[in-house]
Design a protein around this motif. Structure first.
Motif, PDB file in Angstrom:
ATOM      1  N   THR A   9      31.152  47.056  39.264  1.00 31.31           N
ATOM      2  CA  THR A   9      32.246  46.153  39.588  1.00 31.31           C
ATOM      3  C   THR A   9      32.520  45.248  38.387  1.00 31.31           C
ATOM      4  N   THR A  10      33.794  45.156  38.012  1.00 31.68           N
ATOM      5  CA  THR A  10      34.153  44.331  36.853  1.00 31.68           C
ATOM      6  C   THR A  10      34.766  42.999  37.259  1.00 31.68           C
ATOM      7  N   ARG A  11      35.276  42.892  38.501  1.00 33.83           N
ATOM      8  CA  ARG A  11      35.968  41.683  38.922  1.00 33.83           C
ATOM      9  C   ARG A  11      35.727  41.466  40.407  1.00 33.83           C
ATOM     10  N   ILE A  12      35.519  40.216  40.767  1.00 34.83           N
ATOM     11  CA  ILE A  12      35.407  39.872  42.182  1.00 34.83           C
ATOM     12  C   ILE A  12      36.515  38.877  42.514  1.00 34.83           C
ATOM     13  N   ASN A  13      36.987  38.933  43.754  1.00 27.39           N
ATOM     14  CA  ASN A  13      38.003  37.998  44.221  1.00 27.39           C
ATOM     15  C   ASN A  13      37.357  37.151  45.308  1.00 27.39           C
ATOM     16  N   VAL A  14      37.323  35.835  45.118  1.00 24.02           N
ATOM     17  CA  VAL A  14      36.625  34.940  46.043  1.00 24.02           C
ATOM     18  C   VAL A  14      37.541  34.341  47.109  1.00 24.02           C
ATOM     19  N   ALA A  15      38.809  34.752  47.163  1.00 23.91           N
ATOM     20  CA  ALA A  15      39.759  34.196  48.130  1.00 23.91           C
ATOM     21  C   ALA A  15      39.285  34.432  49.566  1.00 23.91           C
ATOM     22  N   LEU A  63      46.783  35.174  45.346  1.00 25.53           N
ATOM     23  CA  LEU A  63      45.372  35.517  45.488  1.00 25.53           C
ATOM     24  C   LEU A  63      44.738  35.957  44.169  1.00 25.53           C
ATOM     25  N   SER A  64      45.553  36.342  43.197  1.00 21.51           N
ATOM     26  CA  SER A  64      44.989  36.750  41.907  1.00 21.51           C
ATOM     27  C   SER A  64      44.388  35.558  41.160  1.00 21.51           C
ATOM     28  N   LYS A  65      44.744  34.333  41.553  1.00 20.62           N
ATOM     29  CA  LYS A  65      44.137  33.145  40.944  1.00 20.62           C
ATOM     30  C   LYS A  65      42.642  33.054  41.270  1.00 20.62           C
ATOM     31  N   TYR A  66      42.221  33.808  42.265  1.00 18.62           N
ATOM     32  CA  TYR A  66      40.835  33.755  42.718  1.00 18.62           C
ATOM     33  C   TYR A  66      39.988  34.893  42.160  1.00 18.62           C
ATOM     34  N   ASN A  67      40.529  35.637  41.194  1.00 16.89           N
ATOM     35  CA  ASN A  67      39.770  36.693  40.528  1.00 16.89           C
ATOM     36  C   ASN A  67      38.807  36.082  39.519  1.00 16.89           C
ATOM     37  N   ILE A  68      37.589  36.586  39.514  1.00 19.42           N
ATOM     38  CA  ILE A  68      36.596  36.197  38.515  1.00 19.42           C
ATOM     39  C   ILE A  68      36.120  37.474  37.843  1.00 19.42           C
ATOM     40  N   ASP A  69      36.342  37.574  36.544  1.00 22.85           N
ATOM     41  CA  ASP A  69      35.871  38.733  35.789  1.00 22.85           C
ATOM     42  C   ASP A  69      34.377  38.573  35.540  1.00 22.85           C
ATOM     43  N   ILE A  70      33.576  39.499  36.077  1.00 24.33           N
ATOM     44  CA  ILE A  70      32.122  39.401  35.926  1.00 24.33           C
ATOM     45  C   ILE A  70      31.585  40.359  34.881  1.00 24.33           C
ATOM     46  N   TYR A  71      32.437  41.297  34.438  1.00 25.84           N
ATOM     47  CA  TYR A  71      31.991  42.249  33.427  1.00 25.84           C
ATOM     48  C   TYR A  71      31.794  41.517  32.099  1.00 25.84           C
ATOM     49  N   GLY A  72      30.656  41.652  31.521  1.00 31.48           N
ATOM     50  CA  GLY A  72      30.389  41.040  30.227  1.00 31.48           C
ATOM     51  C   GLY A  72      29.895  39.607  30.289  1.00 31.48           C
ATOM     52  N   LEU A  73      29.756  39.035  31.499  1.00 32.72           N
ATOM     53  CA  LEU A  73      29.228  37.679  31.593  1.00 32.72           C
ATOM     54  C   LEU A  73      27.742  37.677  31.250  1.00 32.72           C
ATOM     55  N   GLU A  74      27.327  36.669  30.504  1.00 30.13           N
ATOM     56  CA  GLU A  74      25.912  36.523  30.185  1.00 30.13           C
ATOM     57  C   GLU A  74      25.176  35.994  31.411  1.00 30.13           C
ATOM     58  N   ASP A  75      23.856  36.122  31.388  1.00 26.03           N
ATOM     59  CA  ASP A  75      23.036  35.642  32.498  1.00 26.03           C
ATOM     60  C   ASP A  75      22.866  34.137  32.375  1.00 26.03           C
TER      61      ASP A  75
END
Length: 183
Positions: free
Chosen positions: A109-115, A4-16
């Motif tokens: 929130t720094t990371r979301i998991n989409v699983a 399930l960790s393959k489904y982590n998306i780091d959103i902290y620091g992403l540009e718009d």
């Protein structure tokens, strides 16, 4: 949890802007989720993430198949999946699910998991009646209520006599109002 960790998306620091992710999995995905609905399957999901200052919009396109057990014959069969779905994550002070499509996530929130989202979309794409494709062509059990064009009502009394009885019977509350009116 490795699957399930393959489904982590780091959103902290992403540009718009827009980002795209490719995710692929099989049986291990379904077994790690601790659910009884689907045991085996293989799928690919293309996720498009649109980030803005106030929210993240996730568009999912999932293609693959899952192994289901036929409700009639108890034989396993492959059910194809081709699903497009969307989730909107709005930034807020707490985590809360507003609707099926909109959730509030903490702005820290720094990371979301989409699983979980992917599994939910796959589960909702499954048919209610799990019938093997070889048996689908046979005559389906037809619910008599489905084929009826209208509702039949049977009455033992005469329709005209019922109408006159209703006119004669006046609610006592209306009778009291008529007395006040002076009729």
């Amino acid at each position: 949890m490795k699957e399930l960790s393959k489904y982590n998306i780091d959103i902290y620091g992403l540009e718009d802007k827009q980002y795209a992710y490719e995710m692929e999995s099989g049986d291990a995905f379904f077994q790690e989720l601790e659910q009884d609905l689907i045991e085996f399957g293989h799928f690919k999901t293309h996720v498009v993430l649109n980030k803005s200052a106030t929210m993240i919009q996730l568009n999912f396109h999932t293609v693959g198949s899952v192994t289901l057990t036929c409700d009639r014959s108890l034989d396993p069969f492959e059910e194809p999946i081709d699903q497009d779905d969307r989730i909107i994550l709005k930034f807020g002070d707490h985590n809360e699910e507003l609707t099926d499509e909109i959730e509030i996530i903490n702005r820290n929130t720094t990371r979301i998991n989409v699983a979980r989202y992917i599994f939910d979309f796959i589960a909702l794409a499954l048919p209610v009646k799990k019938i093997h494709p070889d048996l689908r062509g046979e005559e389906e059990e037809i619910d008599p209520l489905d084929e009826a064009e209208g509702i039949l009502v049977y009455s033992s009394g005469d329709a005209e006599s019922e109408e006159t009885e209703e006119e004669e019977k006046i609610d006592p509350r209306w009778e009291a109002l008529k007395k006040l009116k002076g009729e």
